[in-house]
Design a protein around this motif. Structure first.
Motif, PDB file in Angstrom:
ATOM      1  N   ASP A  65       0.833  -1.202   0.000  1.00  0.00           N
ATOM      2  CA  ASP A  65       0.000   0.000   0.000  1.00  0.00           C
ATOM      3  C   ASP A  65       0.871   1.257   0.000  1.00  0.00           C
ATOM      4  OD1 ASP A  65      -2.174  -1.698   0.127  1.00  0.00           O
ATOM      5  OD2 ASP A  65      -2.594  -1.332   2.250  1.00  0.00           O
ATOM      6  N   GLN A  66       1.944   1.255   0.776  1.00  0.00           N
ATOM      7  CA  GLN A  66       2.843   2.409   0.846  1.00  0.00           C
ATOM      8  C   GLN A  66       3.521   2.661  -0.502  1.00  0.00           C
ATOM      9  OE1 GLN A  66       5.420   1.158   4.009  1.00  0.00           O
ATOM     10  NE2 GLN A  66       4.186   2.088   5.623  1.00  0.00           N
ATOM     11  N   LEU A  68       2.421   1.731  -3.539  1.00  0.00           N
ATOM     12  CA  LEU A  68       1.441   2.222  -4.508  1.00  0.00           C
ATOM     13  C   LEU A  68       1.110   3.681  -4.259  1.00  0.00           C
ATOM     14  CD1 LEU A  68      -1.110  -0.732  -4.901  1.00  0.00           C
ATOM     15  CD2 LEU A  68       0.882  -0.188  -6.298  1.00  0.00           C
ATOM     16  N   ARG A  69       0.968   4.065  -3.010  1.00  0.00           N
ATOM     17  CA  ARG A  69       0.645   5.455  -2.689  1.00  0.00           C
ATOM     18  C   ARG A  69       1.813   6.380  -3.045  1.00  0.00           C
ATOM     19  NH1 ARG A  69      -3.361   7.619   0.052  1.00  0.00           N
ATOM     20  NH2 ARG A  69      -4.017   5.591   0.860  1.00  0.00           N
ATOM     21  N   PHE A  70       3.035   5.941  -2.755  1.00  0.00           N
ATOM     22  CA  PHE A  70       4.220   6.762  -3.037  1.00  0.00           C
ATOM     23  C   PHE A  70       4.343   7.029  -4.536  1.00  0.00           C
ATOM     24  CE2 PHE A  70       8.709   7.342  -4.027  1.00  0.00           C
ATOM     25  CZ  PHE A  70       9.081   8.311  -3.096  1.00  0.00           C
ATOM     26  N   GLN A  72       1.960   6.793  -6.800  1.00  0.00           N
ATOM     27  CA  GLN A  72       0.822   7.595  -7.247  1.00  0.00           C
ATOM     28  C   GLN A  72       1.037   9.065  -6.902  1.00  0.00           C
ATOM     29  OE1 GLN A  72      -1.774   9.377  -5.671  1.00  0.00           O
ATOM     30  NE2 GLN A  72      -2.986   9.629  -7.548  1.00  0.00           N
ATOM     31  N   ASP A  73       1.561   9.349  -5.731  1.00  0.00           N
ATOM     32  CA  ASP A  73       1.834  10.729  -5.333  1.00  0.00           C
ATOM     33  C   ASP A  73       2.905  11.363  -6.218  1.00  0.00           C
ATOM     34  OD1 ASP A  73      -0.028  10.648  -3.301  1.00  0.00           O
ATOM     35  OD2 ASP A  73       1.433  10.274  -1.710  1.00  0.00           O
ATOM     36  N   LYS A  99      -7.980  -1.535  -3.757  1.00  0.00           N
ATOM     37  CA  LYS A  99      -7.104  -0.536  -3.142  1.00  0.00           C
ATOM     38  C   LYS A  99      -6.426   0.312  -4.216  1.00  0.00           C
ATOM     39  CE  LYS A  99      -5.899  -3.161   1.059  1.00  0.00           C
ATOM     40  NZ  LYS A  99      -4.777  -3.850   1.757  1.00  0.00           N
ATOM     41  N   ALA A 100      -5.924  -0.335  -5.271  1.00  0.00           N
ATOM     42  CA  ALA A 100      -5.273   0.393  -6.354  1.00  0.00           C
ATOM     43  C   ALA A 100      -6.259   1.319  -7.064  1.00  0.00           C
ATOM     44  CB  ALA A 100      -4.661  -0.590  -7.350  1.00  0.00           C
ATOM     45  N   LEU A 103      -6.841   4.416  -5.108  1.00  0.00           N
ATOM     46  CA  LEU A 103      -5.698   5.340  -5.175  1.00  0.00           C
ATOM     47  C   LEU A 103      -5.630   6.084  -6.503  1.00  0.00           C
ATOM     48  CD1 LEU A 103      -2.877   3.203  -3.499  1.00  0.00           C
ATOM     49  CD2 LEU A 103      -3.817   5.355  -2.634  1.00  0.00           C
ATOM     50  N   TYR A 105      -5.257   4.444  -9.701  1.00  0.00           N
ATOM     51  CA  TYR A 105      -4.511   3.751 -10.753  1.00  0.00           C
ATOM     52  C   TYR A 105      -5.405   3.513 -11.967  1.00  0.00           C
ATOM     53  CZ  TYR A 105      -0.201   3.107  -8.204  1.00  0.00           C
ATOM     54  OH  TYR A 105       0.996   3.354  -7.576  1.00  0.00           O
TER      55      TYR A 105
END
Length: 300
Positions: A65-66, A68-70, A72-73, A99-100, A103, A105
């Motif tokens: 999760d971290q 994918l978020r990183f 994406q940011d 989850k993706a 975010l 994706y």
């Protein structure tokens, strides 16, 4: 225009990102940021975190999760975001895919669930269940050398008209298979290059995108090759492929992810070691890859 024709078009080099680790084995987000910045400068078209090159099966759910978020940011508008959301079970894939999607994706990259070797009918049932539960764009990932089973024509025939099945990353290393996909599913499933040492051949058979592990450590020539081919300069694209093929060939000979990470170190952007059970490269393996990579390190 049919629904199938309106699905997203995949183009350009999409690096199958490594996951940097620090000396303690934790995700090194500072190194990750430097790595992504260098890849963007080289001309990549987007990002593919948490694939096999990213050691996704060694990450905890929280770490994935971290990551994918990183990514994406970090991403800018127009950069394609494709998340690896594989898991051992269909329920796990659905959970990761949702989850993706939350975010932001654009699509997910999915091999068959690992450690199962499903039948073709089970493969179809699995992907249809993911589509029904998530309504997410899917790039299939056929990698029989790692998964022990191919997403065969029987499954592809059943899935080809699903609007959410947008492409297939073909990593069998067999050119005839890529040709078969390109001709059999023209206008229905996009062929995505996933056999790096024959990527030039894939391009000739209509692969407009390349989900590329080697882009981690040879992004400049890989992106230049893609751009040259896209501009119609096939001779220049072949010239580049010829220059980097020895390094590609060493990559394909074993310890792929370890060599990707060592290649990043050779480029001046260390991203740490791989997690166990992947072991370190020997001095001989490092020397062999460093020699093959010299043309890439010297690339202007």
């Amino acid at each position: 225009m049919t629904t199938k024709e309106m699905t997203m078009k995949l183009q350009g080099v999409l690096p199958a990102l490594v996951t940097p680790f620090d000396a303690k084995g934790s995700i090194d987000f500072a190194a990750f940021g430097r790595h992504l910045t260098a890849l963007r400068a080289a001309g990549v078209a987007g990002w593919v975190p948490c694939g096999s090159s990213g050691e996704y099966n060694f990450l905890t759910d929280a770490e994935r999760d971290q990551v994918l978020r990183f990514v994406q940011d970090f991403a800018r508008p127009g950069e394609v975001l494709i998340a690896g959301t594989n898991a051992p079970s269909t329920a796990g894939v659905i959970e990761n895919t949702l989850k993706a999607k939350a975010l932001g994706y654009d699509a997910v990259l999915l091999a068959v669930p690992f450690y199962t070797k499903p039948t073709q009918a089970e493969i179809v049932r699995h992907f249809q269940a993911v589509i029904q539960a998530t309504d997410m764009n899917i790039v299939l990932y056929s990698y029989p050398g790692k998964d022990g089973v191919e997403i065969g024509y029987e499954a592809l025939d059943a899935l080809a008209d699903e609007p959410r099945i947008i492409g297939i990353k073909e990593s069998s290393g067999v050119l005839q298979r890529a040709i078969g996909i390109a001709t059999r599913y023209a206008g229905r499933i996009q062929l995505v290059s996933g056999s790096d040492d024959i990527a030039w051949d894939f391009m000739h058979w209509g692969a407009d995108s390349w989900i590329c592990g080697p882009a981690n450590c040879m992004a400049k020539p890989v992106c230049e090759m893609d751009a040259a081919f896209r501009q119609g300069d096939h001779a220049r694209a072949k010239q580049i492929m010829t220059a980097i093929w020895p390094a590609m060939n060493v990559l394909e000979s074993g310890k792929f992810v370890q060599k990707l990470k060592f290649g990043c170190e050779l480029q001046g952007n260390p991203v740490g070691e791989c997690r166990m059970p992947l072991g370190p490269l020997t001095a001989e393996e490092k020397a062999e890859f460093a020699q093959a990579m010299q043309v890439v390190v010297d690339w202007k």
